[in-house]
Structures are given as C-alpha cells and as structure tokens.
Design a protein around this motif. Structure first.
Motif, PDB file in Angstrom:
ATOM      1  N   VAL A   1       0.841  -1.210   0.000  1.00 40.75           N
ATOM      2  CA  VAL A   1       0.000   0.000   0.000  1.00 40.75           C
ATOM      3  C   VAL A   1       0.870   1.252   0.000  1.00 40.75           C
ATOM      4  N   ALA A   2       1.931   1.236   0.800  1.00 40.38           N
ATOM      5  CA  ALA A   2       2.828   2.393   0.852  1.00 40.38           C
ATOM      6  C   ALA A   2       3.488   2.647  -0.502  1.00 40.38           C
ATOM      7  N   LEU A   3       3.896   1.584  -1.182  1.00 41.12           N
ATOM      8  CA  LEU A   3       4.526   1.741  -2.495  1.00 41.12           C
ATOM      9  C   LEU A   3       3.551   2.334  -3.512  1.00 41.12           C
ATOM     10  N   VAL A   4       2.285   1.899  -3.481  1.00 46.09           N
ATOM     11  CA  VAL A   4       1.291   2.451  -4.398  1.00 46.09           C
ATOM     12  C   VAL A   4       1.104   3.946  -4.142  1.00 46.09           C
ATOM     13  N   CYS A   5       1.002   4.319  -2.873  1.00 45.83           N
ATOM     14  CA  CYS A   5       0.818   5.735  -2.542  1.00 45.83           C
ATOM     15  C   CYS A   5       2.029   6.568  -2.958  1.00 45.83           C
ATOM     16  N   LEU A   6       3.228   6.055  -2.685  1.00 46.75           N
ATOM     17  CA  LEU A   6       4.439   6.792  -3.061  1.00 46.75           C
ATOM     18  C   LEU A   6       4.571   6.907  -4.577  1.00 46.75           C
ATOM     19  N   ALA A   7       4.254   5.820  -5.293  1.00 44.01           N
ATOM     20  CA  ALA A   7       4.321   5.873  -6.752  1.00 44.01           C
ATOM     21  C   ALA A   7       3.311   6.871  -7.313  1.00 44.01           C
ATOM     22  N   THR A   8       2.119   6.915  -6.722  1.00 44.06           N
ATOM     23  CA  THR A   8       1.103   7.862  -7.178  1.00 44.06           C
ATOM     24  C   THR A   8       1.566   9.298  -6.999  1.00 44.06           C
ATOM     25  N   VAL A   9       2.097   9.593  -5.820  1.00 43.86           N
ATOM     26  CA  VAL A   9       2.586  10.948  -5.570  1.00 43.86           C
ATOM     27  C   VAL A   9       3.774  11.268  -6.477  1.00 43.86           C
ATOM     28  N   GLY A  10       4.689  10.307  -6.639  1.00 42.67           N
ATOM     29  CA  GLY A  10       5.872  10.555  -7.465  1.00 42.67           C
ATOM     30  C   GLY A  10       5.531  10.840  -8.913  1.00 42.67           C
ATOM     31  N   VAL A  11       4.673  10.003  -9.502  1.00 41.12           N
ATOM     32  CA  VAL A  11       4.278  10.221 -10.896  1.00 41.12           C
ATOM     33  C   VAL A  11       3.489  11.517 -11.034  1.00 41.12           C
TER      34      VAL A  11
ATOM     35  N   ALA B   1      -7.413  10.734   0.741  1.00 42.52           N
ATOM     36  CA  ALA B   1      -7.697  12.141   0.472  1.00 42.52           C
ATOM     37  C   ALA B   1      -6.412  12.958   0.382  1.00 42.52           C
ATOM     38  N   GLY B   2      -5.447  12.679   1.254  1.00 40.98           N
ATOM     39  CA  GLY B   2      -4.193  13.430   1.232  1.00 40.98           C
ATOM     40  C   GLY B   2      -3.368  13.167  -0.018  1.00 40.98           C
ATOM     41  N   VAL B   3      -3.240  11.889  -0.398  1.00 43.44           N
ATOM     42  CA  VAL B   3      -2.472  11.550  -1.597  1.00 43.44           C
ATOM     43  C   VAL B   3      -3.117  12.165  -2.838  1.00 43.44           C
ATOM     44  N   VAL B   4      -4.440  12.082  -2.933  1.00 39.75           N
ATOM     45  CA  VAL B   4      -5.140  12.652  -4.085  1.00 39.75           C
ATOM     46  C   VAL B   4      -4.977  14.167  -4.118  1.00 39.75           C
TER      47      VAL B   4
END
Length: 507
Positions: free
Chosen positions: A6-16, A156-159
């Motif tokens: 889950v952490a990797l998905v969130c980090l990848a989303t923010v990074g991209v 909500a924060g990542v989005v």
C-alpha cells in the motif's frame, strides 16, 4: 507485506503526479491537459478512474453474495460507454468546454443554468467521493488493522497532493498506469484461484439457494425485475453523465479522437470485467461456509483463505495494493471535476466575475484551493454517515447523475428546441427526486422491504430519468422564447468534424 505494498502504491502515485506536475503551467494544463492526450493513453486513464473500488472489490463481492444477477452491474458500466460513444462523445469535445457547466453555459448562454449545473456537479462529485473515502478507511482497517479514518485521510491526502501538483496532466499519467496495475492485481489472484481449483480436482461449487436463478439477487425490494431494469438504466445512462468521465473527453485533440478513445475504453473494460465474476464464483469454494464478512471484503479475504502462508499473504498484499489504487484513481478524477467547477464558479469569480464564456474565470491557485475543498467535505462526511455497500452507494450515484445531467447532454446535443428554462427545470426535477431517494436510502440503510415504495426509492433510475426528460421537454415547448439565439450555429459546430470547420484540432 500488505502495508509495504500500500505504501509503495501511494508513493508511486505521488511521485508520478509530481513528475507530471513539472509540465503543468497554464490553466488548460490543469483542466484538460492542454487537450493533447492521445486516444490510447486517454482510454487507459478513463478506465483507471472509472474502475473504482465498486468494480475492483464490489462486483466480485456482489456476485458472491447476490448471485449471477449481479453481472448486470459490469454490463451496465460498460454499456454506458456505448451510449457515450453514440450520443455525445465527439460533440462534447467540439464544444470546447472545460467542465459540464462550461458546456451548459455555451449551449444555453445562461449564467443561471451554469450555476445550477455547477452546484449539481459538486453535489454528485461529493456523493461519489463519500463512499470511496469511507470504503478506503474500511479496506485499510481490514488489511492492516488501522482505524477507519486513517485510510480515508490517507487517500484524500495523496489525491490532494497529486491533483494540486499538476491537475489533469498529472493524473492522466497516474490513472493510465493504475488501470494496468489494477488489471494485474485482479487477474493474477483470479487466475491463481482457478489454477488452485483445478489442481484440487475442480470441487463442486455450492452456492446458496437461488444464487443462479434470474431476477433473484436484486430482489431485496420484492420487485426484482423492476430493480434489474432500473439498475441497468441507471448505470448505463449514469456513465454518460458522470462529471469525471465527461471531463476526460475534453482532453482529446478533436472529436474523432474522443470517439476512438471511447471505443478503446469499451475494449479495456471488457477485459477487466472478465475477472470479478471468477472471484465471486470461487468464493463459494475457498471461503468457509456461512462466511459473514463484508461483501466488499470477499476479494481481500480469498487469497489467505485459499492459500495461506507467504503465498496467500503475497496475493493479499497485491489485492490490497490494487484496492488502494482503485480508491486513488477514481477519487483523483472526481477531485478534478469538482475542483474545476469550484474554481470557475465559486472561487475565481470572487476576484474576477466570470461572464459565463467557456474556459473563463479559472486560475491555477483557485484550482488548487478547489481541490482541497473537493476532498475535505466528503472526508468529514465519511466519518459520520451510516455505511452502505460500495456498489449500492455508487449505483445510487449513477442514478443521480443520469437523472440530473443526461437530459441536458442528450437534448443539448440533439434538440434545438431545448430552452434555458426547460434545461434548468429538467436538472432540478431530476436532481431533487434522485437526491431525495439517496437521502432516504442513507436513513433507511440496507433494510429489506417488499413494497413498491421501497423499490422505487432503492432504484429510482427507471422513473426519475424519464421524469427529468419529460420535464425538460414539456417546459421547453412551453417556453420557446427562452431558446437561446445562435442555437443552430452552435449545434452545427457540435456535429461538424473539425477538419470540415477549417479549424485546428486543439484548443
């Protein structure tokens, strides 16, 4: 393992998202990615945002619990894009709009219509975001044992960071990648379960009585045939009217590209929806008899129940990461749609009044503030409203969108007799009836009932959509004086290919 995934998905989303944000400068980058998204990438991005957790988790759970009748959900989701392709895809792109209120203002030349449309877009967006954020909290609680508010706040924060960084240009890259990741995260467990089932000698599937009977799964209201027809109508026409789906068509270079995008979307959706029914059916093989878990948790529980050990944990981690990606991608699209309307029609006009012309009134700063507001309100509501199943709540949202915006889009594109007063009346009647049914459903919960009143409230699409169309038509016929001047010229623009108009495709 699940927490790491889950952490990797969130980090990848923010990074991209941050990487895409480096190329976002102008307002058009944030709203429509400068109308430069190719058909194949846009199709992947549309599927990425459209295939929410209601599809990733909900459809398989519904098939498991409700039977084969629940296959009407993926059918309705997919048929909606055929309606979009045939009726409005290319004309909407040729309108030059950034948002649904932009289209309403350009077609009808009225600030009042724009305000009504804008308010309804915000309400529909919040209504959709509410179960997504609540579902994210429940999913993370189920996966890693966190409090429900943790998952909701995380999504909500990542989005918020991703959308505010670069708007449509950022989330196009994110959503396109997330479609393929969600496909893998669903297909791999489904295929592993099939292989395991075959390896064990293909044991008999023992579903509950009535599971495979037609018009059984949607019979909680006591009127299953009506419920089925209403569900299909709401899902198919609601797809065409969802603000976050419509806005993606504006990112294509021209109307022809919008049509190509929609055709590709149908193919990609068909590929994805091959797998949820497999999960739902095999749940009756691997889950213990009398499984009492949440319907949206079936896919999350299956890998551990079927395999156990490190292999089961690894598959569960993959599914959990896919579920979080589903929450993030759909919430991003909804945040874009709501933030654009809040910016153009609420925030920026405070500083510089908007004349109602397409694309006026927006700013990068206002869009970013709108993004925060678009996510903060449903986040707070998700902590207090009573729970409903993801697919149930999303189905109601589709019905609201269909009753509210479908008459505006279809009549606005194809009927020159649509008047300003008629369009406003149609949206208000459709919005009032469908939102009223949603409110009653939230108060009532999932309690069954056999009366017609219960069925009409639980499945309002079959009557609220025709009522909205009839209202818009009758009122328009009674108020011909409010048909805007230049209607014929605007309709000719909608239905004439860009090459024949002698204009550049973009812009």
């Amino acid at each position: 393992m699940t927490l790491l995934a889950v952490a990797l998905v969130c980090l990848a989303t923010v990074g991209v998202g941050l990487m895409g944000g480096r190329f976002s400068r102008a307002t058009s980058d944030f709203y429509v990615a400068s109308r430069s998204v190719g058909a194949s990438r846009n199709a992947s991005a549309i599927c990425g945002e459209y295939l929410s957790a209601a599809s990733f988790l909900g459809v398989g759970g519904l098939v498991f619990a409700g039977g084969l009748d629940m296959l009407w959900f993926p059918v309705g989701y997919t048929v909606g894009f055929l309606a979009l392709l045939v009726l409005v895809a290319a004309p909407l792109r040729r309108s030059g709009a950034y948002t649904l209120p932009d289209f309403a203002a350009a077609r009808l030349g009225s600030r009042r219509v724009r305000r009504v449309c804008g308010a309804l877009v915000v309400l529909v967006g919040w209504l959709y975001l509410l179960p997504l954020l609540r579902g994210a909290g429940i999913a993370l609680e189920h996966l890693v044992g966190s409090r429900p508010w943790v998952g909701s706040t995380l999504v909500a924060g990542v989005v918020a960071v991703t959308v505010a960084a670069g708007g449509m240009r950022s989330i196009t890259l994110v959503q396109a990648g997330q479609y393929w990741f969600k496909l893998v995260a669903l297909a791999v467990p489904a295929l592993v379960l099939v292989a395991l089932w075959a390896h064990r000698g293909a044991p008999a599937i023992d579903p509950p009585p009535g599971w495979s009977q037609p018009f059984h799964g949607l019979g909680v209201t006591g009127h299953p045939f009506y419920a089925t027809v209403s569900t299909i109508l709401g899902l198919s026409l609601g797809t065409m009217a969802l603000p976050h789906v419509v806005i993606r068509l504006y990112t294509n270079a021209d109307g022809a590209a919008a049509r190509r995008t929609t055709v590709l979307v149908v193919a990609l959706l068909g590929l994805f929806y091959l797998f949820p029914p497999v999960v739902g059916v095999l749940g009756h093989v691997f889950l213990p008899p009398g499984y009492a878990g949440d319907v949206d948790a079936v896919l999350l529980d299956l890998p551990r129940a079927a395999l156990g050990g490190p292999a089961g944990e690894a598959l569960a981690a993959l599914v959990g990461a896919g579920a979080v990606a589903a929450f993030l991608s759909t919430a991003s699209g909804l945040a874009i749609a709501v933030a654009g309307v809040l910016d153009q029609d609420v925030i920026s006009p405070v500083r510089r009044p908007c004349s109602g012309v397409v694309g006026e009134g927006g700013s990068v700063g206002g869009f970013r503030l709108g993004t925060v507001l678009a996510l903060l309100v449903p986040l707070l509501l998700s902590l207090v409203v009573p729970p409903l199943g993801l697919a149930t709540t999303v189905g109601l949202t589709f019905s609201v969108a269909a009753a509210t915006f479908t008459p505006l889009l279809v009549l606005g594109v194809w009927w020159r007799g649509l008047s300003t007063v008629g369009a406003t009346a149609g949206m208000l009647v459709g919005g009032a009836t469908s939102f009223g049914c949603v409110g009653l459903s939230l108060v009532r919960g999932d309690a069954p009932g056999a009366s017609w009143a219960t069925a009409l409230v639980a499945h309002p699409a079959a009557w609220s959509i025709p009522l909205a169309f009839a209202t818009a038509t009758v009122v328009s016929l009674a108020t011909p004086s409010s048909i805007p001047r230049g209607t014929d010229r605007f309709l000719a623009r909608l239905h004439t290919p860009e090459s024949a108009q002698g204009v550049a495709p973009r812009g």
